[in-house]
Design an enzyme around this catalytic site. Structure first.
Site, PDB file in Angstrom:
ATOM      1  N   ARG A  40       1.318  -1.476   0.191  1.00  0.00           N
ATOM      2  CA  ARG A  40      -0.269  -0.110   0.101  1.00  0.00           C
ATOM      3  C   ARG A  40       1.073   0.985  -0.067  1.00  0.00           C
ATOM      4  O   ARG A  40       0.257   2.103  -0.505  1.00  0.00           O
ATOM      5  CB  ARG A  40      -1.215  -0.035   1.043  1.00  0.00           C
ATOM      6  CG  ARG A  40      -2.126  -1.139   0.689  1.00  0.00           C
ATOM      7  CD  ARG A  40      -2.911  -0.795   2.340  1.00  0.00           C
ATOM      8  NE  ARG A  40      -2.525  -1.494   2.815  1.00  0.00           N
ATOM      9  CZ  ARG A  40      -2.859  -1.517   4.322  1.00  0.00           C
ATOM     10  NH1 ARG A  40      -4.507  -1.080   4.566  1.00  0.00           N
ATOM     11  NH2 ARG A  40      -2.399  -1.891   5.494  1.00  0.00           N
ATOM     12  N   LEU A  66      -5.699  -2.056  -1.403  1.00  0.00           N
ATOM     13  CA  LEU A  66      -7.191  -3.195  -2.211  1.00  0.00           C
ATOM     14  C   LEU A  66      -8.787  -2.327  -2.200  1.00  0.00           C
ATOM     15  O   LEU A  66      -9.416  -2.178  -2.982  1.00  0.00           O
ATOM     16  CB  LEU A  66      -6.911  -4.683  -1.607  1.00  0.00           C
ATOM     17  CG  LEU A  66      -6.114  -5.313  -1.628  1.00  0.00           C
ATOM     18  CD1 LEU A  66      -6.439  -6.394  -0.254  1.00  0.00           C
ATOM     19  CD2 LEU A  66      -6.803  -6.334  -2.841  1.00  0.00           C
ATOM     20  N   ALA A  86      -3.284 -11.011   0.222  1.00  0.00           N
ATOM     21  CA  ALA A  86      -3.944  -9.702   0.617  1.00  0.00           C
ATOM     22  C   ALA A  86      -5.263  -9.488   1.582  1.00  0.00           C
ATOM     23  O   ALA A  86      -6.014 -10.530   0.315  1.00  0.00           O
ATOM     24  CB  ALA A  86      -2.997  -8.342  -0.009  1.00  0.00           C
ATOM     25  N   SER A  87      -5.366  -9.603   2.119  1.00  0.00           N
ATOM     26  CA  SER A  87      -6.207  -9.598   2.461  1.00  0.00           C
ATOM     27  C   SER A  87      -6.415  -7.734   3.583  1.00  0.00           C
ATOM     28  O   SER A  87      -5.369  -7.757   4.789  1.00  0.00           O
ATOM     29  CB  SER A  87      -7.010 -10.579   3.732  1.00  0.00           C
ATOM     30  OG  SER A  87      -8.763 -10.694   3.607  1.00  0.00           O
ATOM     31  N   LYS A 161     -14.187 -13.964   4.816  1.00  0.00           N
ATOM     32  CA  LYS A 161     -13.597 -14.573   4.212  1.00  0.00           C
ATOM     33  C   LYS A 161     -14.901 -15.418   2.781  1.00  0.00           C
ATOM     34  O   LYS A 161     -13.955 -15.692   1.921  1.00  0.00           O
ATOM     35  CB  LYS A 161     -13.089 -16.048   4.926  1.00  0.00           C
ATOM     36  CG  LYS A 161     -11.764 -15.712   6.347  1.00  0.00           C
ATOM     37  CD  LYS A 161     -10.678 -14.471   4.931  1.00  0.00           C
ATOM     38  CE  LYS A 161      -9.240 -14.484   5.478  1.00  0.00           C
ATOM     39  NZ  LYS A 161      -8.172 -13.607   4.528  1.00  0.00           N
ATOM     40  N   SER A 200      -1.824 -15.362  14.320  1.00  0.00           N
ATOM     41  CA  SER A 200      -1.575 -17.323  14.876  1.00  0.00           C
ATOM     42  C   SER A 200      -0.045 -17.091  15.621  1.00  0.00           C
ATOM     43  O   SER A 200       0.128 -17.396  16.640  1.00  0.00           O
ATOM     44  CB  SER A 200      -1.435 -17.418  13.580  1.00  0.00           C
ATOM     45  OG  SER A 200      -2.887 -18.361  13.327  1.00  0.00           O
TER      46      SER A 200
END
Length: 338
Positions: A40, A66, A86-87, A161, A200
């Site tokens: 970005r 995005l 990417a998200s 998702k 995680s």
């Protein structure tokens, strides 16, 4: 575009500063591919190059967000394959679910549209097990045929998702291309390359720091970031991957207590005193804690995540979960002394 990237196949990886994105870029370069990656803010280009090392001579970093159309035509120009890793994820708790769901959906559609206009051969989309196995009614095992029900009371992230992946399949069907393959990994662990840890990996960091004295009685799938990156590369070119979803996980689920034990053993110390909450305590906490609210819907489940499809069709393999968790902990400790 950079003259060094001319000639031969070119792979675009979205989100080069991300955990999986960084590993995917590194793996592509190690296998001799030429890579372009998006960030970005071009001010982070040096961060991406530092993580890659000497192989960065075959890496181009471009700016594309995005959340906007600008930059995507240039990012996909001359590209043969796109790995959409990417998200968008908000830095703080969103006021509404749409703050998470809409950017995930619109960003995916935006990348696919740019890929189609550029004549990209295939897009590999990183989805999640969240899009597969988070429905209220538990199953004995999960395969690529399963979908999380949007009507169930899941978090905005889980729903994003589902929405983003369904939008991707719908976009490809409606527009007639490009080819699409989707990877649905369980919780991603493994060595860190630097930067901010994923959610995680942050669990392992918290256990190393003694910042997680109590854990819910939950079990979850584990996927090694290196194996997930490998699966993206397999799905990128394998003839049988087009139009398919692929679950990615180790051979068995583990609990938070299992995770704590492996972390302790990997760094040569005794397990920290971690208390496992009872089901009743989780349900009570769920009244006021959104994280516990989601945990309460998964009590008693030990997911069996079938990865036969990726292993059979693509020849994919996965590391032992103990190796994955141990490598995560050791890499986090190494960063402290770097």
């Amino acid at each position: 575009m950079n003259d060094e990237l001319r000639g031969g196949a070119l792979v675009l990886v979205t989100g080069g500063t991300g955990y999986l994105g960084g590993h995917t870029v590194t793996r592509l370069l190690a296998e001799g591919h030429r890579v372009r990656t998006t960030v970005r803010d071009l001010g982070r280009a040096a961060e991406v190059r530092a993580a890659v090392g000497a192989a960065s001579r075959n890496l181009e970093v471009v700016a594309a967000d995005l959340g906007a159309d600008e930059g995507w035509a240039e990012a996909t120009e001359g590209v043969d394959y796109v790995l959409h890793v990417a998200s968008p994820f908000p830095p703080s708790s969103p006021e509404s679910d749409d703050e998470v769901i809409r950017p995930a959906r619109d960003g995916t559609v935006r990348v696919l549209a740019a890929a189609r206009e550029a004549g990209v051969r295939r897009v590999v989309l990183t989805s999640s097990f969240a899009a597969v196995g988070y429905s209220a009614a538990p199953r004995a095992e999960y395969t690529e045929a399963d979908w999380t029900d949007l009507a169930d009371p899941n978090s905005a992230y889980v729903r994003s998702k589902v929405v983003a992946e369904r939008a991707a399949w719908g976009q490809v069907r409606a527009a007639g291309g490009p080819e699409l393959a989707v990877i649905n990994p369980a919780g991603i662990f493994g060595p860190v390359l630097g930067g901010r840890p994923s959610s995680s990996v942050a669990l392992v960091q918290a256990m190393l720091d003694g910042a997680m004295p109590r854990v819910p009685p939950l079990s979850f799938g584990v996927a090694d970031v290196r194996d997930v990156a490998s699966l993206h590369l397999l799905a990128m070119t394998h003839p049988r991957a087009a139009g398919e979803r692929f679950l990615a996980a180790g051979r068995a689920a583990i609990s938070f207590l299992d995770l704590a034990r492996i972390v302790a053993e990997s760094v040569g110390g005794p397990p920290r005193a971690i208390e496992e909450l009872t089901d009743e305590q989780v349900r009570a906490a769920a009244v006021t804690d959104p994280a516990m609210r989601e945990a309460a819907t998964r009590l008693g489940r030990v997911p069996v995540i079938r990865t036969d499809k990726a292993r059979r069709l693509l020849g994919w393999t996965s590391r032992p979960i103990e190796e994955t968790v141990a490598d995560t902990a050791r890499s986090l400790l190494a960063l402290r002394t770097a």
